[in-house]
Design a protein around this motif. Structure first.
Motif, short mmCIF file in Angstrom:
data_model
loop_
_atom_site.label_atom_id
_atom_site.label_comp_id
_atom_site.label_asym_id
_atom_site.label_seq_id
_atom_site.Cartn_x
_atom_site.Cartn_y
_atom_site.Cartn_z
N HIS A 60 0.83 -1.21 0.00
CA HIS A 60 0.00 0.00 0.00
C HIS A 60 0.86 1.25 0.00
N LEU A 61 1.93 1.24 0.80
CA LEU A 61 2.81 2.42 0.85
C LEU A 61 3.46 2.64 -0.52
N ALA A 62 3.81 1.54 -1.21
CA ALA A 62 4.37 1.68 -2.56
C ALA A 62 3.34 2.31 -3.50
N TRP A 63 2.08 1.87 -3.38
CA TRP A 63 1.01 2.47 -4.20
C TRP A 63 0.89 3.96 -3.90
N ASP A 64 0.95 4.32 -2.60
CA ASP A 64 0.84 5.73 -2.21
C ASP A 64 1.94 6.55 -2.86
N ALA A 65 3.13 5.91 -3.01
CA ALA A 65 4.25 6.62 -3.63
C ALA A 65 4.16 6.57 -5.15
N GLY A 66 3.14 5.89 -5.68
CA GLY A 66 2.93 5.89 -7.12
C GLY A 66 3.51 4.70 -7.86
N TYR A 67 3.98 3.69 -7.12
CA TYR A 67 4.59 2.54 -7.78
C TYR A 67 3.65 1.34 -7.78
N GLY A 68 3.74 0.54 -8.84
CA GLY A 68 3.07 -0.75 -8.87
C GLY A 68 1.58 -0.71 -9.13
N PHE A 69 1.11 0.34 -9.81
CA PHE A 69 -0.32 0.45 -10.03
C PHE A 69 -0.81 -0.27 -11.29
N GLU A 70 0.11 -0.56 -12.23
CA GLU A 70 -0.33 -1.22 -13.46
C GLU A 70 -0.85 -2.61 -13.11
N LEU A 71 -1.75 -3.11 -13.95
CA LEU A 71 -2.43 -4.35 -13.62
C LEU A 71 -1.44 -5.49 -13.37
N ARG A 72 -0.43 -5.58 -14.27
CA ARG A 72 0.55 -6.65 -14.12
C ARG A 72 1.27 -6.57 -12.79
N SER A 73 1.75 -5.35 -12.44
CA SER A 73 2.51 -5.24 -11.19
C SER A 73 1.60 -5.35 -9.96
N ALA A 74 0.33 -4.97 -10.12
CA ALA A 74 -0.61 -5.16 -9.00
C ALA A 74 -0.76 -6.65 -8.70
N TYR A 75 -0.85 -7.45 -9.76
CA TYR A 75 -0.95 -8.90 -9.56
C TYR A 75 0.36 -9.46 -9.01
N ARG A 76 1.47 -9.04 -9.63
CA ARG A 76 2.77 -9.57 -9.19
C ARG A 76 3.04 -9.21 -7.73
N GLY A 77 2.73 -7.94 -7.38
CA GLY A 77 2.89 -7.51 -6.00
C GLY A 77 2.08 -8.36 -5.04
N GLY A 78 0.88 -8.74 -5.47
CA GLY A 78 0.03 -9.58 -4.64
C GLY A 78 0.68 -10.93 -4.36
N TYR A 79 1.22 -11.56 -5.41
CA TYR A 79 1.87 -12.86 -5.21
C TYR A 79 3.12 -12.72 -4.35
#
Lengths: 138, 128
Positions: B89-108
């Motif tokens: 979540h903190l990475a998202w707040d900083a603007g990273y990892g929002f693309e669909l692919r990275s959102a999924y990868r981040g989840g795993y």
């Protein structure tokens, strides 16, 4: 649009139309402080939480003297108190945002908010007092 | 006549298709709530250590009982998951990892790291 611009935060309290604006347009121009505190406590809880969890999982099953000795030494006492303050503040903000999403009546939302604030205050007071008592050696 | 709409948090089985992103999102809340409940037990333990005597004896035997051990284990799982997904979540707040692919990868990655941290923590507890 230009009318919107004149409504700065410094004049907001005196502007009679604020409530109407809020009701119809959404933003209450409030909540950033809470949002920031949630993030700041989250950052603090990364090291504090790892330290505390690594220690707690071992001490939770140990005898009283071992746990008391750990909690009464200065560095663990300080870090545990910081963990409790940051963690419980983080908890309060999180629970309130859960209520805000899922409690669909104003009265219940107010009641839930008061209850969780009171519970947090009790937990904060009791846990910090417990550590302080051990640290001050009584 | 108001429209009959489905309300959160009961969207999952009927209205939403299962996706790892939304599943992890609700899991972040559920673990947060679980940790809040855990904070009551944590305060109880701290007070018991400070008070000693009968209270500590009762608390100690509860923690060492099967129920207490399972609660402690679940607390650690909830903590490590909430920690890892919180960093996401903190990475998202900083603007990273929002693309669909990275959102999924981040989840795993979050699931994997949370599991590894849980295993490491308990290995440290049981072996050290």
């Amino acid at each position: 649009m230009s009318d919107n611009r004149s409504l700065s935060n410094s004049t907001a309290l005196r502007d009679g139309s604020v409530l109407r604006r809020v009701r119809h347009l959404g933003s209450a121009r409030d909540g950033l402080r809470e949002w920031r505190l949630q993030r700041l406590t989250a950052l603090a809880l990364i090291p504090l939480g790892l330290y505390f969890t690594a220690s707690l999982l071992r001490l939770a099953t140990s005898d009283r003297l071992t746990a008391a000795a750990w909690l009464s030494s200065p560095v663990p006492a300080l870090l545990v108190i910081l963990f409790l303050l940051a963690g419980l503040a983080h908890m309060l903000i999180g629970l309130r945002s859960v209520f805000l999403d899922y409690v669909h009546s104003r009265a219940r939302l107010l009641a839930a908010g008061l209850l969780v604030r009171a519970a947090t205050a009790v937990l904060m007071g009791a846990s910090v007092l417990a550590v302080l008592k051990l640290f001050l050696g009584r | 006549m108001p429209m009959q709409r489905p309300l959160s948090p009961f969207m999952f089985p009927t209205w939403y298709r299962f996706q790892i992103t939304s599943a992890l999102s609700i899991l972040h809340r559920l673990t947060g709530i679980a940790l809040a409940v855990g904070s009551i037990l944590l305060t109880w333990w701290l007070v018991a250590v400070a008070a000693g005597g009968e209270l500590f004896a009762a608390t100690h035997s509860f923690i060492r009982s099967p129920v207490g051990t399972v609660l402690l284990f679940l607390w650690s799982v909830a903590f490590f998951y909430h920690l890892c997904n919180g960093i996401r979540h903190l990475a998202w707040d900083a603007g990273y990892g929002f693309e669909l692919r990275s959102a999924y990868r981040g989840g795993y990655i979050v699931i994997a790291v949370a599991l590894v941290l849980t295993v490491l923590a308990w290995a440290y507890v049981l072996l050290a």
